[in-house]
Scaffold this active site. Structure first.
Site, PDB file in Angstrom:
ATOM      1  CG  ASP A  15     -29.907 -20.568  -1.689  1.00 29.07           C
ATOM      2  OD1 ASP A  15     -30.084 -20.178  -0.517  1.00 29.07           O
ATOM      3  OD2 ASP A  15     -30.806 -21.097  -2.369  1.00 29.07           O
ATOM      4  CG  PHE A  56     -34.908 -26.520  -2.256  1.00 22.87           C
ATOM      5  CD1 PHE A  56     -35.919 -27.107  -2.997  1.00 22.87           C
ATOM      6  CD2 PHE A  56     -35.227 -25.436  -1.443  1.00 22.87           C
ATOM      7  CE1 PHE A  56     -37.227 -26.642  -2.926  1.00 22.87           C
ATOM      8  CE2 PHE A  56     -36.533 -24.967  -1.365  1.00 22.87           C
ATOM      9  CZ  PHE A  56     -37.543 -25.569  -2.105  1.00 22.87           C
ATOM     10  CE  LYS A  91     -35.796 -22.698   4.785  1.00 19.04           C
ATOM     11  NZ  LYS A  91     -35.323 -22.967   3.428  1.00 19.04           N
TER      12      LYS A  91
HETATM   13  C1  LIG Z   1     -35.812 -22.765   2.068  1.00 13.09           C
HETATM   14  C2  LIG Z   1     -34.836 -22.529   0.988  1.00 13.09           C
HETATM   15  C3  LIG Z   1     -35.165 -21.757  -0.149  1.00 13.09           C
HETATM   16  C4  LIG Z   1     -36.579 -21.251  -0.417  1.00 13.09           C
HETATM   17  O1  LIG Z   1     -37.017 -20.355   0.538  1.00 13.09           O
HETATM   18  P1  LIG Z   1     -38.594 -19.962   0.576  1.00 13.09           P
HETATM   19  O2  LIG Z   1     -38.650 -18.907   1.653  1.00 13.09           O
HETATM   20  O3  LIG Z   1     -39.339 -21.203   0.926  1.00 13.09           O
HETATM   21  O4  LIG Z   1     -38.957 -19.450  -0.754  1.00 13.09           O
HETATM   22  C5  LIG Z   1     -34.182 -21.516  -1.079  1.00 13.09           C
HETATM   23  N1  LIG Z   1     -32.924 -21.989  -0.910  1.00 13.09           N
HETATM   24  C6  LIG Z   1     -32.574 -22.724   0.161  1.00 13.09           C
HETATM   25  C7  LIG Z   1     -31.170 -23.197   0.297  1.00 13.09           C
HETATM   26  C8  LIG Z   1     -33.519 -23.023   1.144  1.00 13.09           C
HETATM   27  O5  LIG Z   1     -33.164 -23.789   2.181  1.00 13.09           O
END
Ligand SMILES: *Cc1c(COP(=O)(O)O)cnc(C)c1O
Length: 391
Positions: A215, A128, A244
């Site tokens: 990420d 994700f 986050k």
């Molecule tokens: C939450 C998340 C995102 C997206 O972040 P947003 O602030 O909602 O755009 C991308 N990568 C990972 C691994 C995430 O957990």
């Protein structure tokens, strides 16, 4: 009241009014234990006094001037992040998806610099990376993409935790410029790769002159018991993305880069009006200070072990529990059947949890969680699981 909110979310029928640490209160003043931290955002818990003070002070001084001018607090935050991560430069934005967009743009610049006209990024199944067009294309979940075609070009997908699959791509394509991967998959179900996976990716990236892009949006900022999850594996990426927990709820994202990758962006290449404004940076600087002063990263490591031991003790031998796994305070309990209904059951009983990938109970408690509170969570979740499997 007419509903003027776009229906992008299936929301639970509840509204919180205030919080304190791991606790939340709803509009009827019912108390809840938050074992999810607003999806790994409020690492320091709710209404943390140092963060509240920092935001209030900064709001009274200066909130925004734009990136047309220097921003001292942005430079200060970048210094702090680079010192902790070993990276060289930071681009600030407002969310995780935007941080990944910056990473994707860096990879494309890097490719074009090397004479690759159609730069391609290797991404993973079950990953994700966000909801913008490029990041939903990078995401390994059809549900996130469906209806938004045509998708963005320049991505190639392989299974997670499969170095051989990446090698095969290396042997068959001359257009690859980067690998984008989560050190631990969050939305995908708290999937922890083999111990040599990140090192293997690092070697493949070195051999092929690719950028290693991690990420860390969910796994970063101390959550896994290290500042960044890659630090469990003795590697350093070329690009890393954060969001986050970086601002404890104040929207801020960051794309960190090192070496050549740090030199790709030039004036005019990229930008964000709000990105790295004084308010958000002040909040994030304070997050770093509190994490450091209260040794919360080490605490996340210790408490994570405690959680796993507790769940193993409470649920070992329980038929229907197929796996209990985690690193630090990123914890997953996988069942042999879909269990989304557990979220509502827990909520009725005053506990916030999440279910992801249909069968995985996901816990992301704040880093300020005490051992006593951990005991409450372990007992409560284990009881919920036992009841659910018995019913
Ligand atoms: C939450 C998340 C995102 C997206 O972040 P947003 O602030 O909602 O755009 C991308 N990568 C990972 C691994 C995430 O957990």
């Amino acid at each position: 009241m007419a509903n003027h909110i776009m229906s992008t979310y299936k929301r639970l029928p509840i509204q919180f009014q205030r919080g304190e640490g791991i606790w939340l209160w709803d509009s009827e003043n019912k108390q809840y234990l938050d074992a999810l931290s607003g999806i790994a955002v409020c690492g320091l818990g709710h209404a943390h006094p140092a963060i509240a003070q920092a935001i209030a002070n900064q709001a009274g001084l200066l909130v925004h001037t734009s990136n047309l001018y220097g921003i001292t607090l942005q430079e200060q935050l970048a210094d702090g992040l680079c010192e902790l991560s070993g990276m060289d430069r930071v681009f600030f934005c407002n969310s995780g998806a935007e941080a990944n967009e910056a990473a994707i743009k860096i990879a494309r610049l890097y490719g074009h610099n090397r004479g690759i006209h159609s730069p391609t990024i290797i991404v993973m199944e079950k990953s994700f990376h966000g909801r913008t067009l490029a990041t939903l294309t990078a995401t390994g979940n059809r549900k996130v993409q469906a209806g938004f075609e045509p998708l963005v070009q320049g991505f190639i997908r392989v299974p997670y935790n499969d170095l051989a699959a990446i090698q095969t791509v290396a042997a068959n394509s001359n257009d690859v410029v980067a690998v984008l991967v989560e050190p631990i998959q969050g939305e995908g179900g708290i999937n922890i790769p083999d111990a040599d996976y990140l090192q293997g990716i690092r070697s493949l990236c070195n051999e092929n002159h690719w950028l290693m892009m991690l990420d860390e949006i969910q796994s970063g900022m101390g959550r896994t018991g290290k500042w960044f999850a890659w630090q469990h594996s003795d590697v350093t990426p070329d690009v890393a993305t954060l969001a986050k927990a970086l601002g404890n709820g104040v929207p801020i994202g960051a794309c960190l880069a090192r070496g050549k990758a740090a030199e790709m962006m030039k004036p005019g290449s990229h930008g964000s009006t709000f990105g790295g404004n004084p308010l958000a940076c002040r909040a994030a600087i304070t997050v770093l200070e509190v994490l450091e002063q209260q040794h919360l990263v080490a605490h996340a490591a210790t408490l994570g072990e405690y959680f796993l031991a507790g769940f193993h003790a409470a649920l070992s031998g329980q038929k229907g529990v197929t796996s209990i796994r985690g690193r630090g305070l990123m914890i997953g309990i996988e069942l042999d059947r879909p269990c989304a209904e557990l979220v509502e059951k827990a909520l009725e009983q005053g506990l916030l949890i999440n279910v992801t990938a249909e069968r995985v109970i996901r816990l992301l408690p704040p880093l300020v969680t005490t051992v006593k509170q951990a005991d409450i969570i372990i007992e409560h979740v284990s009881e919920l699981v036992r009841e659910f499997l018995a019913g």
